[in-house]
Structure formats: C-alpha cells, structure tokens
Design an enzyme around this catalytic site. Structure first.
Site, PDB file in Angstrom:
ATOM      1  CE1 TYR A 183      -3.747   2.525   1.006  1.00 20.71           C
ATOM      2  CE2 TYR A 183      -1.964   3.525   2.273  1.00 20.71           C
ATOM      3  CZ  TYR A 183      -3.228   3.596   1.706  1.00 20.71           C
ATOM      4  OH  TYR A 183      -3.963   4.745   1.847  1.00 20.71           O
ATOM      5  CD  GLU A 187      -5.961   4.562  -1.041  1.00 21.28           C
ATOM      6  OE1 GLU A 187      -6.014   4.872   0.165  1.00 21.28           O
ATOM      7  OE2 GLU A 187      -6.945   4.119  -1.673  1.00 21.28           O
TER       8      GLU A 187
END
Length: 388
Positions: free
Chosen positions: A109, A197
């Site tokens: 992530y 993101e």
C-alpha cells in the site's frame, strides 16, 4: 474532485510510474476489441466507479478468453455495483477498464495525503496491500510506515529510501520503489492532489514495482490551473443536486435525514446539524449558502433542498455578519410565495438588522415559524418534521 482509475493511471504514466497496459471501454464490443489489442493470456475486467471496495463488491474479475470477456462485460456494464462506499443503492457501471493481468509476488500500500494536524503532507506505505488500510491502521498500526514532508523543501531522497526499507525491499526492487515514491510525490504536487493512493502497489515475480490501482482526490479550488484534470470530471458519478448547487455557488451535500438545513458558513452549518441531532432529528443535507447570502441565493437554496423528497421540514439558520438579515428575510418570503412551499419552515435570524428581519417575517402573511436561539429552532423544526 475525483477521477476514475484509468484516468489516474494516465497521470501515473505521465510521471513515469509503471502501470499495467489497459484500455477503457464503454460497451461490450469495445471490451472485445480491447482484449484483442492487449493480446494477453489473462486480463482483468474492472468496473469504473468513484468508490472503493469494487473487488469485494464483484466489480473486478479475471478473464482468460474472448467468451469470458464478453460474458463479464455484459454482466458488469450497466449493473448497480454496491460497495461499502456507495450505500445500499450502489452506482451504475457505465465504463470498464480492460487490463493485462499481472504476475504478483507481493502486494503493498502507498499513499500521500495532507496531515492537517501537522500542516504537512504525509507519505504512508504498508506491507499490507490489497486490503482496507483503515483496518490495518486500527488493528496493526505498526505495519504502516509514515514520513512527513516539509513543504518548504519537499520530499528528500533519504525519505524515499526509508519507505522502500519499510517494505523490506532489496536490490532492483528497492531501487524501483525508491524511484516510484519520488515520482508519486512529484505527481501529487504537480496535480494539486489532496490524496494520491495506490492499493495495491505490487512487486511482480520479475522484481518490477507496478501500480495496480490508482485513486486521486484533487483540490477543487486549484482546478482553474489544472484544465486537463478538470476535463476528466465525470458528472454522472456525482449527485445531480450537488452539481446544481455548485452552479449556484452553493455548497451542498445530501444526507439521509428529513430536516432540510440552510445555513451561512460551514462552521455554523456543522453546529446546526449537531443541534438537530441533539433534538432528536436527522439532517437531510449540509447546505452552506455562503457569507454573502442574498434573496436569490435563498430561493436557489430552497429549490435544492426541496428536490429531496425526504425533506419534511426546513430550518433556516442565518447569522448576519456581512450579510444583512432583512435581505435574507425578504428572500425567504419571496421563495415561500414563489415556490408554494408545502413543508414547515423554521427561521432563526441573528445579527445585522435581525429586528427588521423579524418584522418582515411577521408581516409577510406567509406561514413561517420564527425561532429564538438555536435550541429553540432545532426543537421546533424536529417537531415540525414529525408532524407534532
């Protein structure tokens, strides 16, 4: 403002961030043509909506041949995709991304956003990619590595190295991640993003770092200098009432309650919603008419609120600082007469010319419920919404 995954990946490629080869499509026939053009053994069919959790909601599927592509595209195109971010009604899928499959070794992530408390951008990475980062943050926060970036000097090479070390990468994968993290920050800054993101950011079996997903939020106040990004806006993904409110320079967000709110100033609007809940009601919207509310602004605000069929009563809560209360009162009276309101309207006006405003409301001949103070206003509008 938000954009779709495929649009975000277009931005990534401009800044040298590696993504799988993919083609956006708007029909089943286009999906078949994209599959043939990609010439990949395995492809991924991904629904494109402005919401997370698409995979869990059934909006991301693997396909291994033309027949499978056709079947999946037919199933996904036009479906109402429900995720934890869409609400129970879901969102209609109007476009797909057909993308080459990836040979995944590990999932990570990576994200950049603004930390308002520290007044700096924060860059976060985690070895727990492909899952909800909120769950990781609450259950295993030690698995998230964070660095804060001084806005005066920008992201430094040692910070990118710290992030790559935090993912346990080595050799060529470490170098690739280091490079991508610097490029991510450059992209984030140059596009006036408030969130960038990648979930997941993957390590392939041949040691490549690839952005398998993309998510952007942009600062709407900076879109005047981001014309190409502004042109990516998909109005079909936004609430029609919010779009209409924006055309009148009103800040509107639809909620699930039955008490319509019209307030000037975001802080007072938040306080108004809080006191409605304390009085036992549920606000139907956030509507900030701004610090210079006029009669026309009030009328437009009424139209927006009344387009929500759930609204059973309306509370107008105006503090006259710059704006004069008598002008707002005239706008309320005009709107009630012109629109023929059939729901109770509670009005609380305080500040500049508030006495004159109260006189205008009393002598107007229209059915308006005056209120003294926020507590009184909240109790009256909640009772009115309940029909008591």
């Amino acid at each position: 403002m938000k954009i779709h995954e495929y649009q975000g990946k277009e931005l990534f490629r401009r800044y040298g961030i590696t993504t799988p080869e993919g083609i956006p499509v708007f029909s089943v026939n286009e999906a078949l043509k994209a599959y043939e053009k990609l010439d990949a053994t395995t492809v991924v069919v991904k629904a494109q909506i402005h919401a997370g959790g698409r995979g869990k909601g059934g909006g991301v599927k693997l396909a291994h041949g033309r027949d499978e592509i056709k079947s999946l595209a037919e199933d996904l195109m036009g479906m109402s995709l429900v995720t934890h971010q869409t609400g129970p009604d879901g969102k209609e899928v109007q476009r797909l991304l057909i993308e080459s499959g990836a040979d995944i070794e590990k999932e990570f992530y990576a994200a950049i956003t603004l930390d308002r408390a520290k007044e700096m951008d924060v860059f976060m990475v985690s070895t727990e990619g492909g899952v909800d980062i909120e769950k990781v943050a609450s259950e295993t926060p030690n698995k998230i590595v964070k660095i804060w970036i001084d806005p005066l000097i920008g992201m430094q090479p040692f910070q990118a190295r710290k992030l790559a070390f935090g993912l346990g990468l080595k050799s060529s994968a470490f170098k690739e991640a280091y490079s991508i993290f610097l490029k991510m920050y450059k992209c984030y800054q140059a596009t006036d993003s408030s969130l960038l993101e990648i979930n997941p950011l993957i390590l392939t079996k041949d040691e490549k770092i690839v952005a398998l997903d993309s998510k952007f939020n942009f600062d709407s106040n900076a879109l005047f200098r981001q014309k190409d990004i502004a042109n990516m806006r998909d109005l079909s993904e936004e609430d029609p009432m919010e779009i209409e409110a924006g055309s009148f320079n009103l800040n509107y967000i639809k909620l699930d309650g039955n008490v319509g709110c019209m307030v000037n100033g975001a802080g007072l609007a938040m306080a108004t919603m809080d006191i409605i809940k304390l009085a036992g009601g549920e606000p139907a919207n956030f509507l900030d008419v701004g610090g210079t509310a006029s009669a026309e602004t009030v009328k437009n605000g009424f139209r927006i609120i009344l387009s929500d069929k759930n609204v059973k009563a309306i509370l107008i809560n105006i503090f006259g600082g710059i704006v004069r209360c008598d002008r707002v009162a005239n706008g309320v009276v005009e709107a009630v007469k012109e629109l023929g309101l059939k729901v109770p309207v509670v009005v609380r006006l305080e500040g500049t010319n508030s006495i004159e405003a109260q006189s205008i409301l009393k002598t107007s001949g229209v059915s308006i419920i005056p209120a003294q103070g926020m507590k009184d206003a909240a109790e009256k509008v909640v009772n009115a919404a309940l029909g008591s």
